[in-house]
Scaffold this motif. Structure first.
Motif, PDB file in Angstrom:
ATOM      1  N   PRO A   9     -51.069 -54.191 -50.748  1.00  0.00           N
ATOM      2  CA  PRO A   9     -51.351 -55.339 -49.877  1.00  0.00           C
ATOM      3  C   PRO A   9     -52.504 -55.056 -48.914  1.00  0.00           C
ATOM      4  O   PRO A   9     -53.259 -55.963 -48.557  1.00  0.00           O
ATOM      5  N   ARG A  10     -52.638 -53.812 -48.506  1.00  0.00           N
ATOM      6  CA  ARG A  10     -53.735 -53.441 -47.598  1.00  0.00           C
ATOM      7  C   ARG A  10     -55.087 -53.706 -48.242  1.00  0.00           C
ATOM      8  O   ARG A  10     -56.000 -54.260 -47.604  1.00  0.00           O
ATOM      9  N   ASP A  11     -55.226 -53.325 -49.513  1.00  0.00           N
ATOM     10  CA  ASP A  11     -56.489 -53.566 -50.215  1.00  0.00           C
ATOM     11  C   ASP A  11     -56.749 -55.060 -50.371  1.00  0.00           C
ATOM     12  O   ASP A  11     -57.874 -55.533 -50.176  1.00  0.00           O
ATOM     13  N   LEU A  12     -55.704 -55.793 -50.726  1.00  0.00           N
ATOM     14  CA  LEU A  12     -55.848 -57.236 -50.907  1.00  0.00           C
ATOM     15  C   LEU A  12     -56.313 -57.907 -49.622  1.00  0.00           C
ATOM     16  O   LEU A  12     -57.293 -58.665 -49.610  1.00  0.00           O
ATOM     17  N   LEU A  13     -55.628 -57.618 -48.526  1.00  0.00           N
ATOM     18  CA  LEU A  13     -55.954 -58.265 -47.257  1.00  0.00           C
ATOM     19  C   LEU A  13     -57.316 -57.818 -46.732  1.00  0.00           C
ATOM     20  O   LEU A  13     -58.048 -58.613 -46.130  1.00  0.00           O
ATOM     21  N   THR A  14     -57.668 -56.559 -46.953  1.00  0.00           N
ATOM     22  CA  THR A  14     -58.969 -56.072 -46.487  1.00  0.00           C
ATOM     23  C   THR A  14     -60.107 -56.786 -47.198  1.00  0.00           C
ATOM     24  O   THR A  14     -61.080 -57.223 -46.569  1.00  0.00           O
ATOM     25  N   HIS A  15     -59.992 -56.923 -48.518  1.00  0.00           N
ATOM     26  CA  HIS A  15     -61.040 -57.606 -49.271  1.00  0.00           C
ATOM     27  C   HIS A  15     -61.109 -59.093 -48.908  1.00  0.00           C
ATOM     28  O   HIS A  15     -62.205 -59.657 -48.771  1.00  0.00           O
ATOM     29  N   LEU A  16     -59.959 -59.721 -48.750  1.00  0.00           N
ATOM     30  CA  LEU A  16     -59.952 -61.131 -48.344  1.00  0.00           C
ATOM     31  C   LEU A  16     -60.567 -61.292 -46.955  1.00  0.00           C
ATOM     32  O   LEU A  16     -61.316 -62.246 -46.694  1.00  0.00           O
ATOM     33  N   PHE A  17     -60.257 -60.358 -46.072  1.00  0.00           N
ATOM     34  CA  PHE A  17     -60.784 -60.398 -44.708  1.00  0.00           C
ATOM     35  C   PHE A  17     -62.309 -60.301 -44.709  1.00  0.00           C
ATOM     36  O   PHE A  17     -63.000 -61.069 -44.027  1.00  0.00           O
ATOM     37  N   VAL A  18     -62.848 -59.377 -45.493  1.00  0.00           N
ATOM     38  CA  VAL A  18     -64.298 -59.188 -45.537  1.00  0.00           C
ATOM     39  C   VAL A  18     -64.985 -60.403 -46.159  1.00  0.00           C
ATOM     40  O   VAL A  18     -66.011 -60.881 -45.651  1.00  0.00           O
ATOM     41  N   MET A  19     -64.433 -60.933 -47.237  1.00  0.00           N
ATOM     42  CA  MET A  19     -65.053 -62.089 -47.881  1.00  0.00           C
ATOM     43  C   MET A  19     -64.986 -63.327 -46.992  1.00  0.00           C
ATOM     44  O   MET A  19     -65.924 -64.128 -46.951  1.00  0.00           O
ATOM     45  N   ALA A  20     -63.879 -63.478 -46.281  1.00  0.00           N
ATOM     46  CA  ALA A  20     -63.794 -64.597 -45.339  1.00  0.00           C
ATOM     47  C   ALA A  20     -64.861 -64.454 -44.259  1.00  0.00           C
ATOM     48  O   ALA A  20     -65.511 -65.437 -43.863  1.00  0.00           O
ATOM     49  N   GLY A  21     -65.070 -63.218 -43.797  1.00  0.00           N
ATOM     50  CA  GLY A  21     -66.122 -62.976 -42.813  1.00  0.00           C
ATOM     51  C   GLY A  21     -67.498 -63.300 -43.363  1.00  0.00           C
ATOM     52  O   GLY A  21     -68.360 -63.832 -42.648  1.00  0.00           O
ATOM     53  N   LEU A  22     -67.713 -62.989 -44.642  1.00  0.00           N
ATOM     54  CA  LEU A  22     -68.996 -63.304 -45.278  1.00  0.00           C
ATOM     55  C   LEU A  22     -69.236 -64.806 -45.306  1.00  0.00           C
ATOM     56  O   LEU A  22     -70.309 -65.282 -44.916  1.00  0.00           O
ATOM     57  N   TYR A  23     -68.245 -65.558 -45.773  1.00  0.00           N
ATOM     58  CA  TYR A  23     -68.420 -67.007 -45.902  1.00  0.00           C
ATOM     59  C   TYR A  23     -68.619 -67.674 -44.540  1.00  0.00           C
ATOM     60  O   TYR A  23     -69.467 -68.556 -44.381  1.00  0.00           O
ATOM     61  N   VAL A  24     -67.829 -67.249 -43.559  1.00  0.00           N
ATOM     62  CA  VAL A  24     -67.970 -67.830 -42.220  1.00  0.00           C
ATOM     63  C   VAL A  24     -69.324 -67.462 -41.622  1.00  0.00           C
ATOM     64  O   VAL A  24     -70.011 -68.311 -41.032  1.00  0.00           O
ATOM     65  N   SER A  25     -69.734 -66.211 -41.777  1.00  0.00           N
ATOM     66  CA  SER A  25     -71.019 -65.771 -41.229  1.00  0.00           C
ATOM     67  C   SER A  25     -72.176 -66.526 -41.871  1.00  0.00           C
ATOM     68  O   SER A  25     -73.099 -66.976 -41.179  1.00  0.00           O
ATOM     69  N   ALA A  26     -72.131 -66.672 -43.195  1.00  0.00           N
ATOM     70  CA  ALA A  26     -73.204 -67.387 -43.891  1.00  0.00           C
ATOM     71  C   ALA A  26     -73.253 -68.848 -43.452  1.00  0.00           C
ATOM     72  O   ALA A  26     -74.330 -69.397 -43.191  1.00  0.00           O
ATOM     73  N   GLY A  27     -72.083 -69.473 -43.359  1.00  0.00           N
ATOM     74  CA  GLY A  27     -72.044 -70.876 -42.946  1.00  0.00           C
ATOM     75  C   GLY A  27     -72.542 -71.072 -41.528  1.00  0.00           C
ATOM     76  O   GLY A  27     -73.325 -71.985 -41.247  1.00  0.00           O
ATOM     77  N   MET A  28     -72.106 -70.208 -40.610  1.00  0.00           N
ATOM     78  CA  MET A  28     -72.529 -70.338 -39.219  1.00  0.00           C
ATOM     79  C   MET A  28     -74.001 -69.973 -39.040  1.00  0.00           C
ATOM     80  O   MET A  28     -74.690 -70.537 -38.194  1.00  0.00           O
ATOM     81  N   PHE A  29     -74.493 -69.031 -39.850  1.00  0.00           N
ATOM     82  CA  PHE A  29     -75.915 -68.689 -39.792  1.00  0.00           C
ATOM     83  C   PHE A  29     -76.759 -69.901 -40.184  1.00  0.00           C
ATOM     84  O   PHE A  29     -77.740 -70.240 -39.506  1.00  0.00           O
ATOM     85  N   LEU A  30     -76.377 -70.557 -41.277  1.00  0.00           N
ATOM     86  CA  LEU A  30     -77.120 -71.745 -41.704  1.00  0.00           C
ATOM     87  C   LEU A  30     -76.996 -72.865 -40.676  1.00  0.00           C
ATOM     88  O   LEU A  30     -77.970 -73.568 -40.387  1.00  0.00           O
ATOM     89  N   SER A  31     -75.807 -73.031 -40.121  1.00  0.00           N
ATOM     90  CA  SER A  31     -75.621 -74.059 -39.097  1.00  0.00           C
ATOM     91  C   SER A  31     -76.502 -73.790 -37.882  1.00  0.00           C
ATOM     92  O   SER A  31     -77.100 -74.709 -37.305  1.00  0.00           O
ATOM     93  N   LEU A  32     -76.604 -72.515 -37.504  1.00  0.00           N
ATOM     94  CA  LEU A  32     -77.443 -72.145 -36.367  1.00  0.00           C
ATOM     95  C   LEU A  32     -78.917 -72.379 -36.677  1.00  0.00           C
ATOM     96  O   LEU A  32     -79.661 -72.917 -35.842  1.00  0.00           O
ATOM     97  N   VAL A  33     -79.346 -71.996 -37.877  1.00  0.00           N
ATOM     98  CA  VAL A  33     -80.738 -72.222 -38.269  1.00  0.00           C
ATOM     99  C   VAL A  33     -81.048 -73.719 -38.287  1.00  0.00           C
ATOM    100  O   VAL A  33     -82.097 -74.159 -37.797  1.00  0.00           O
TER     101      VAL A  33
END
Length: 311
Positions: A9-33
């Motif tokens: 479960p640690r591996d599952l949640l860690t990977h989901l956590f990182v990918m969620a961070g990627l999607y949110v970061s990309a979306g907010m970066f574009l929104s900011l631009v």
């Protein structure tokens, strides 16, 4: 035992956590631009806008989430380097392939949109910059994760290190620019005070017109606008607590004055079309552009426009 480790479960949640961070970061970066593009290249067909409001939300989210995403990615890379078999986890491969698909779809859709608007003759500077930003984000994500999928767990090429550092510097530069446009919290508080003052003056103006419609004369002071039945009392300056200045200058004209912290032209640290307008509730658009300090607004009532109600 190994299979149990692979489905941790640690591996599952860690990977989901990182990918969620990627999607949110990309979306907010574009929104900011997009917000910065709208701020520096405003749409002249829009009479009133406040790009800083959207910029602040994107800025706050990106400032918090992106460093967490970078740390999470570093943690995963370190974990895979220490446990090479984790590079073959199904959850990791599924998430990476989904991300590659999303990035490729984003780039393709962006190019289709670019071609469509080119054929329609609508290639404005605003559109080109936003299209370039979407393409850059999609291409960067696709490039990095395609490399990450193919690389050895123990090898991270110098070129990719430069690529990652450059991407982080670009994000940092956009964030710094966002802070410059949004302004400091102290400045934003002054802007909000000024916006509330304009709103209060609009309320007083509307009540003054209503008073004239009912009594066929203008009030001599704001105290005359007090109505115990409706509960209306002329609002006061939210910053100083003082009453706004009102003066009847004629049978059908009056003047409202207030003290402002900033010029409406300088409320945002970006150029914008002139003048600044606020929508008036009665359907008539009045100019509420003001300078720093004491500013007065002269108003004249048109008897034909503001017809007296039938008795």
């Amino acid at each position: 035992m190994e299979q149990a480790q692979r489905s941790s479960p640690r591996d599952l949640l860690t990977h989901l956590f990182v990918m969620a961070g990627l999607y949110v970061s990309a979306g907010m970066f574009l929104s900011l631009v997009f917000g910065l593009v709208d701020a520096y290249l405003p749409d002249l067909l829009t009479s009133y806008y406040d790009p800083a409001s959207g910029i602040r939300w994107s800025l706050a989210t990106l400032t918090v989430v992106f460093p967490v995403f970078v740390w999470g990615s570093w943690f995963l890379a370190k974990d895979i380097a220490a446990n090479a078999w984790k590079g073959e986890l199904r959850i990791r491969k599924w998430l990476v392939y989904i991300t590659l698909f999303a990035a490729a779809a984003l780039v393709i859709g962006d190019l289709v949109s670019l071609l469509y608007n080119f054929l329609g003759g609508e290639l404005s500077g605003r559109f080109l910059l936003k299209t370039l930003a979407v393409f850059a984000v999609g291409a960067a994500v696709f490039t990095y994760y395609l490399y990450d999928l193919r690389r050895s767990a123990l090898i991270f090429s110098p070129r990719m290190k430069v690529f990652v550092i450059a991407a982080c510097l670009v994000v940092a530069a956009v964030v710094v620019t966002g802070f410059a446009v949004a302004g400091s919290p102290f400045r934003q508080r002054l802007v909000r005070f000024d916006q509330q003052k304009v709103s209060n003056l609009q309320t007083i103006q509307g009540q003054t017109v209503y008073f004239w419609q009912q009594k066929e004369r203008l009030p001599q002071s704001l105290d005359e606008l007090r109505d115990p039945i409706s509960g209306f009392t002329a609002p006061r300056d939210p910053q100083s607590g003082a009453a706004y200045e009102y003066r009847a200058t004629g049978a059908l004209s009056f003047e409202l004055c207030a003290e402002f912290n900033l010029s409406s032209k300088d409320a945002l640290n970006v150029p914008k079309p002139e003048p600044l307008y606020y929508p008036y509730p009665g359907g008539v658009t009045e100019n509420w552009d003001h300078a720093e300090g004491r500013a007065c607004f002269a108003r004249s009532i048109d008897p034909e426009l503001y017809a007296k109600p039938l008795r």
